[in-house]
Design a protein around this motif. Structure first.
Motif, PDB file in Angstrom:
ATOM      1  N   VAL A 130      21.254  10.076  11.274  1.00 16.60           N
ATOM      2  CA  VAL A 130      22.128  11.116  11.825  1.00 16.60           C
ATOM      3  C   VAL A 130      21.382  12.454  11.895  1.00 16.60           C
ATOM      4  CG1 VAL A 130      24.258  12.407  11.391  1.00 16.60           C
ATOM      5  CG2 VAL A 130      24.214   9.944  11.032  1.00 16.60           C
ATOM      6  N   ALA A 147      18.061   7.880  21.458  1.00 13.31           N
ATOM      7  CA  ALA A 147      18.337   9.215  22.002  1.00 13.31           C
ATOM      8  C   ALA A 147      17.027   9.918  22.344  1.00 13.31           C
ATOM      9  CB  ALA A 147      19.136  10.036  21.001  1.00 13.31           C
ATOM     10  N   LEU A 182      23.969   3.736  27.921  1.00 12.15           N
ATOM     11  CA  LEU A 182      24.734   3.636  26.682  1.00 12.15           C
ATOM     12  C   LEU A 182      26.107   3.034  26.942  1.00 12.15           C
ATOM     13  CD1 LEU A 182      23.700   6.921  24.843  1.00 12.15           C
ATOM     14  CD2 LEU A 182      23.057   4.597  24.293  1.00 12.15           C
ATOM     15  N   GLU A 211      22.030   3.459  12.941  1.00 17.98           N
ATOM     16  CA  GLU A 211      21.931   4.908  13.151  1.00 17.98           C
ATOM     17  C   GLU A 211      20.492   5.316  13.455  1.00 17.98           C
ATOM     18  OE1 GLU A 211      25.840   6.660  10.865  1.00 17.98           O
ATOM     19  OE2 GLU A 211      23.931   6.768   9.792  1.00 17.98           O
ATOM     20  N   ILE A 256      15.901  11.142  26.054  1.00 14.97           N
ATOM     21  CA  ILE A 256      15.531  12.530  26.370  1.00 14.97           C
ATOM     22  C   ILE A 256      14.153  12.545  27.054  1.00 14.97           C
ATOM     23  CG2 ILE A 256      14.872  14.744  25.312  1.00 14.97           C
ATOM     24  CD1 ILE A 256      17.147  14.159  23.210  1.00 14.97           C
ATOM     25  N   SER A 283      17.425  19.764  20.358  1.00 14.89           N
ATOM     26  CA  SER A 283      16.337  20.110  21.284  1.00 14.89           C
ATOM     27  C   SER A 283      16.804  19.990  22.736  1.00 14.89           C
ATOM     28  CB  SER A 283      15.111  19.221  21.036  1.00 14.89           C
ATOM     29  OG  SER A 283      15.378  17.898  21.458  1.00 14.89           O
ATOM     30  N   ALA A 284      17.841  19.198  22.966  1.00 13.95           N
ATOM     31  CA  ALA A 284      18.375  19.055  24.327  1.00 13.95           C
ATOM     32  C   ALA A 284      19.651  19.893  24.509  1.00 13.95           C
ATOM     33  CB  ALA A 284      18.663  17.582  24.622  1.00 13.95           C
ATOM     34  N   PHE A 324      26.570   8.946  21.958  1.00 21.09           N
ATOM     35  CA  PHE A 324      25.221   8.487  21.648  1.00 21.09           C
ATOM     36  C   PHE A 324      25.199   7.295  20.690  1.00 21.09           C
ATOM     37  CE2 PHE A 324      24.169  12.573  23.419  1.00 21.09           C
ATOM     38  CZ  PHE A 324      23.021  12.269  24.142  1.00 21.09           C
ATOM     39  N   LEU A 371       8.615  10.135  12.435  1.00 23.41           N
ATOM     40  CA  LEU A 371       9.290  11.027  13.385  1.00 23.41           C
ATOM     41  C   LEU A 371       8.402  12.212  13.716  1.00 23.41           C
ATOM     42  CD1 LEU A 371      12.158  11.312  14.792  1.00 23.41           C
ATOM     43  CD2 LEU A 371      12.386  13.232  13.233  1.00 23.41           C
ATOM     44  N   ASN A 390      18.158  12.812  12.180  1.00 26.28           N
ATOM     45  CA  ASN A 390      17.209  12.677  13.296  1.00 26.28           C
ATOM     46  C   ASN A 390      17.904  12.869  14.637  1.00 26.28           C
ATOM     47  OD1 ASN A 390      14.911  12.292  11.892  1.00 26.28           O
ATOM     48  ND2 ASN A 390      14.923  10.056  12.031  1.00 26.28           N
ATOM     49  N   LEU A 391      19.071  12.272  14.755  1.00 28.75           N
ATOM     50  CA  LEU A 391      19.815  12.394  16.015  1.00 28.75           C
ATOM     51  C   LEU A 391      20.172  13.854  16.278  1.00 28.75           C
ATOM     52  CD1 LEU A 391      21.087  10.885  18.395  1.00 28.75           C
ATOM     53  CD2 LEU A 391      23.167  10.631  17.048  1.00 28.75           C
ATOM     54  N   LEU A 446      22.409  19.762  22.972  1.00 29.85           N
ATOM     55  CA  LEU A 446      23.639  18.965  22.915  1.00 29.85           C
ATOM     56  C   LEU A 446      24.226  18.929  21.504  1.00 29.85           C
ATOM     57  CD1 LEU A 446      22.446  16.012  25.143  1.00 29.85           C
ATOM     58  CD2 LEU A 446      24.270  17.610  25.693  1.00 29.85           C
ATOM     59  N   ALA A 463      19.099   7.038  16.951  1.00 28.59           N
ATOM     60  CA  ALA A 463      18.291   8.260  17.037  1.00 28.59           C
ATOM     61  C   ALA A 463      17.036   7.998  17.868  1.00 28.59           C
ATOM     62  CB  ALA A 463      17.922   8.742  15.635  1.00 28.59           C
ATOM     63  N   ARG A 474      18.609  16.500  15.269  1.00 27.99           N
ATOM     64  CA  ARG A 474      17.394  17.246  15.619  1.00 27.99           C
ATOM     65  C   ARG A 474      17.077  17.046  17.107  1.00 27.99           C
ATOM     66  NH1 ARG A 474      13.862  15.083  12.079  1.00 27.99           N
ATOM     67  NH2 ARG A 474      14.368  16.648  10.525  1.00 27.99           N
ATOM     68  N   LEU A 475      17.194  15.803  17.546  1.00 28.57           N
ATOM     69  CA  LEU A 475      16.870  15.501  18.951  1.00 28.57           C
ATOM     70  C   LEU A 475      17.883  16.134  19.902  1.00 28.57           C
ATOM     71  CD1 LEU A 475      16.005  11.857  18.206  1.00 28.57           C
ATOM     72  CD2 LEU A 475      14.457  13.451  19.332  1.00 28.57           C
ATOM     73  N   LEU A 476      19.154  16.001  19.548  1.00 28.24           N
ATOM     74  CA  LEU A 476      20.190  16.546  20.434  1.00 28.24           C
ATOM     75  C   LEU A 476      20.138  18.069  20.463  1.00 28.24           C
ATOM     76  CD1 LEU A 476      23.215  14.180  19.759  1.00 28.24           C
ATOM     77  CD2 LEU A 476      21.420  14.014  21.472  1.00 28.24           C
TER      78      LEU A 476
END
Ligand SMILES: [Zn+2]
Lengths: 133, 146
Positions: free
Chosen positions: B124, A104, A126, A97, A108, B133-134, B30, A38, B126-127, B136, A101, B129-131
């Protein structure tokens, strides 16, 4: 993160053979590796193509895996799942999961690349949960 | 006992939670796997399919909660009832880490629940962290956050 499908399948096959004690260690190890992955993927890559992003976004479990997961989820929901099946369900949780990620992240990036609103892409790519499944 | 939750009831449970998992606060939007009607007190333990015993849960939290109703607080070792979204407020038992990627248990119940349901599962986190940054994440205006 384009790992050839064959290597991925081999890794999954190996995981499936592990006894429960080793499985916990394997997951910890994989989590550590994924953290590294990551961090690498967080560095902006100007060459990342729309096709590569779409591949990640559209990646799903195989139809056989999806059927198996639906079965496990149903057994869980009606309260008759066996211990071994429950362990298998938790393996799917990890995979799905993590894929969510990655998806997502790709969504983005694609929104940035296309200069589109993320919500438009969410609607496009989605599943719409009708709360029926 | 082994019947699925009736569809109208599922819709009420989902709407009440505004499509967020009532444990890890993931947004269903998501997720490729649909969320689940979670029996807070499991059916195997006599938990009924009534709104007061139901929570909207992501597939991961539901899988990890399974038939558990109690878990040990990792700080005190004491066994304690898991967080109940119908009777308790999320924000009383949990908070976010500074970067909003991890759920922190504020109370014995919160800490036990974080461990038992593995609320900081790798995917979760990771998700989140990404959201984040957006812009969300974290979720805003969720009823039980208040
Ligand atoms: Zn959850």
């Amino acid at each position: 993160m384009a790992v050839p499908t064959e290597i991925r399948k081999r890794a999954i096959a190996l995981l499936e053979q592990l006894p429960r004690e080793s499985l916990v260690k394997a997951v910890e190890f994989l989590e550590a590796l994924s953290h590294e992955a990551l961090q690498v993927s967080e560095t902006p890559n100007p060459q990342i193509s729309e096709a590569a992003l779409l591949q990640i976004i559209q990646h799903r479990l195989s139809p056989e895996e999806q059927d198996r997961l639906a079965y496990l989820r149903q057994q869980n929901e009606i309260g008759v799942i066996r211990d071994t099946e429950h362990q298998e369900l938790l393996m799917y949780v990890e995979r799905v999961e993590q894929q969510d990620a990655e998806r997502a992240e790709a969504l983005i990036k694609l929104a940035q690349l296309r200069q589109t609103d993320l919500k438009v892409l969410i609607n496009e790519f989605l599943p719409k949960h009708s709360n029926i499944a | 006992m082994s019947e699925r939750t009736p569809e109208p009831m599922r819709r009420i449970v989902a709407a009440r939670a505004r499509s967020y998992c009532e444990y890890c606060r993931c947004w269903e939007q998501f997720a490729t796997e649909s969320f689940t009607v979670e029996h807070i007190k499991p059916r195997q333990a006599g938990g009924e399919t009534v709104l007061e015993n139901l929570a909207w849960s992501c597939f991961g939290c539901n899988g990890h909660k399974h038939t558990k109703t109690q878990a040990r607080d990792p700080e005190t070792g004491e066994k304690i009832a898991l967080y109940n979204p119908r009777q308790q407020f999320w924000s009383e038992h949990f908070s976010w880490s500074d970067d909003f990627t991890e759920v922190i248990g504020k109370t014995s119940c919160g800490r036990a629940t974080v461990e038992a349901l593995r609320l900081n599962r790798f995917g979760v986190v990771n998700l989140r962290r990404l959201l984040r940054s957006a812009n969300l994440h974290p979720p805003q205006n969720v009823e039980s956050d208040k």
